[in-house]
Design a protein around this motif. Sequence first.
Motif, PDB file in Angstrom:
ATOM      1  N   TYR A   3      -4.273  28.196 134.164  1.00 24.18           N
ATOM      2  CA  TYR A   3      -4.456  29.503 134.371  1.00 24.18           C
ATOM      3  C   TYR A   3      -5.555  29.859 133.563  1.00 24.18           C
ATOM      4  O   TYR A   3      -5.582  29.358 132.472  1.00 24.18           O
ATOM      5  CB  TYR A   3      -3.095  30.437 133.989  1.00 24.18           C
ATOM      6  N   THR A   5      -6.898  31.262 137.427  1.00 24.70           N
ATOM      7  CA  THR A   5      -7.749  30.844 138.541  1.00 24.70           C
ATOM      8  C   THR A   5      -9.242  31.249 138.710  1.00 24.70           C
ATOM      9  O   THR A   5      -9.294  32.362 138.470  1.00 24.70           O
ATOM     10  CB  THR A   5      -6.957  30.752 139.815  1.00 24.70           C
ATOM     11  N   VAL A   6     -10.117  30.314 138.729  1.00 26.75           N
ATOM     12  CA  VAL A   6     -11.749  30.837 139.031  1.00 26.75           C
ATOM     13  C   VAL A   6     -11.713  30.941 140.590  1.00 26.75           C
ATOM     14  O   VAL A   6     -11.792  29.869 141.085  1.00 26.75           O
ATOM     15  CB  VAL A   6     -12.562  29.928 138.526  1.00 26.75           C
ATOM     16  N   THR A 178      -8.821  25.547 133.187  1.00 26.01           N
ATOM     17  CA  THR A 178      -8.755  26.226 134.462  1.00 26.01           C
ATOM     18  C   THR A 178      -8.724  25.093 135.752  1.00 26.01           C
ATOM     19  O   THR A 178      -9.206  25.310 136.853  1.00 26.01           O
ATOM     20  CB  THR A 178      -9.958  27.124 134.721  1.00 26.01           C
TER      21      THR A 178
END
Length: 208
Positions: A3, A5-6, A178
């Motif tokens: 965490y 999220t891109v 990420t």
Amino acid sequence: MAYPTVSAPYGLEAINRVDGLPYAGAIRQIPIASTYNTAIYNGDIVRVAAGGTIEKSTVTVDSTTAAANNTVGVFVGVQYVNSQGQTVQAQYYPGNAAATSATAYVVDDPMAAFKVAVTLSNGAMSTVNQSIVGTNIAVRQGTGSNTTGDSGVSVYATNAQGNAAALPLRVIAVVPDTAATATTFREVVVKFNNHQYDVAAEANDYTA
């Protein structure tokens, strides 16, 4: 899954220096020519053009030519005078005649390291694995946002461009925070190859 999220490209974001020192937020103020009418977004790659002014560096698009050397850093904001005569400090440069006396804020440290999202050639988010580290990689320009002011720049998910020496960026790390899985990564850390400050003067170094 890590965490946060891109979900989309956001340009290049300075995070530290290649030598491990922290990035202290230093920028250089460089003018934008009054006749320049191309928008520049926060996170866009820029270059010093003829006359010593800043322009968006479009030569890095999928480039495997020497023109990819035309990069001086990353645009992180601007100050300009709008059509009402008001001084504006903004996330992005609108690129029109209503913005005059414009000065770009640029992260131009040749040793700066930047975080950037990984995408496919069509701009869809993608991932890479650890083997990407140490290779040169191509840039996808994308489209910046007039709502957020953020860049649409990302890097390609593969080395299909051949890891050519003229590619503008070198991958120096992956970003585990990420990651999509333990072995696939949505973001990488990059540095500029052949930064304008480090390249001896050539015919194409500072020309439009």
